[in-house]
Design an enzyme around this catalytic site. Sequence first.
Site: not given
Length: 404
Positions: A86, A154, A223, A225
């Site tokens: 696997n 967020e 830091a 948008d």
Amino acid sequence: MQPPPPATNGPVIAGYFTNWSIYARNYNVIDVAASAHKLTHILYAFANLQEDGTVVLGDVWADKDKHFPPEQTINHQADSWNEQGNNLYGNFKQLYLLKQKHRHLKVTLSIGGWTWSTNFSAVASDPQKRARFIDTAIKHLNDLGLDGLDIDWEYPKDDKDAFFYVHLLYELRIALDRYQQRLQQTDQPRLLLTVAVPCGPSHYRTLRLQQMEPYVDLFYLMAYDFAGSWDSKTGHQSALYGGSLNGHQAVSDYLAAGIPPHKIVMGLPLYGRAFSNTSGPDASFQGLPEGSWEQGMFDYKALPKPGATENHDWQRLASWSYDPQAREFVTYDTPEIVRGKCDYIRKASLGGAMFWELSADQAHDHPRSLLNCVYDAFNHHLDTMPNHLSYPESQYDNVKRGMA
């Protein structure tokens, strides 16, 4: 009890690698390889958080199943379809191979992000769901051969969320340390627990930063948008000074809240936000241009667009391009502005710089590459804390044996 040693021993240069970049963007782990020595941390975006607290991979095929041809692998060997057992494939196998070549490069799994933060509040406030979050997150770290976890919530909306966020971080920190003790790897660097955090005062003033600090190794400040389609006027999306939102105000407030400077990493955008039918900065606009991948957003490497002129505001430490014919304004960071921000990072003794996201930069040998710019600005002196390569409990046989 002695506080743990710092998680870094020099400047951080972190970059987000997005699992969707391998599709239309055609950006793979092999594309990071040429400049991997200039990075200290890769943040892998994103894992999803389910309602019951289970952390699941965002794109199982890209993350662990895809078999790459030899020209897209770190060791130049095609992923075999005939290997016994696997085994791990996909981006995470390539990232493990990259870690073997660059022992200072740490890879962490980012959980959440803008789209997948919906369930954080319910999970963090429920002890059983928190426990499932921690168990499943650490299982991914163990199986995939990672150096830590990055929480990208967020955003916590109120003090109750902030309170339980601290609980989540506290319990996750303990669990990571116990996992390391169980594997008898306490002589190695501590597994990382980092957070992506906002720069808008309404968001970060909600957080219990001082209580989070003991459990968090790095605070990645988003830091950017600061301006966008939601505004009534055009603005600078990542200015260091001035305006209602800026990077310096956030850094100052995090420091005032008790976050040590060496734990603060300043985010830099590798994209521009664009506005149509406008006369420039701080002006009205109408609509957004098409963008590289979504409306109003251009990859940094596509900027400045033909016909546009680049401009700098040295007071605000902000840059933009403007095309008077198309009446198009794009706010982004140029190499000159990034050098100014690196100067600020050095003078404030901050932890370093972080990029969102790596696929949008210029090529590694391009004179305008922002990653090169930061690397040069830090005088090629970076965090050299070694990564982890031993995962004896991984479910994947090739990870267990170190890809040998």
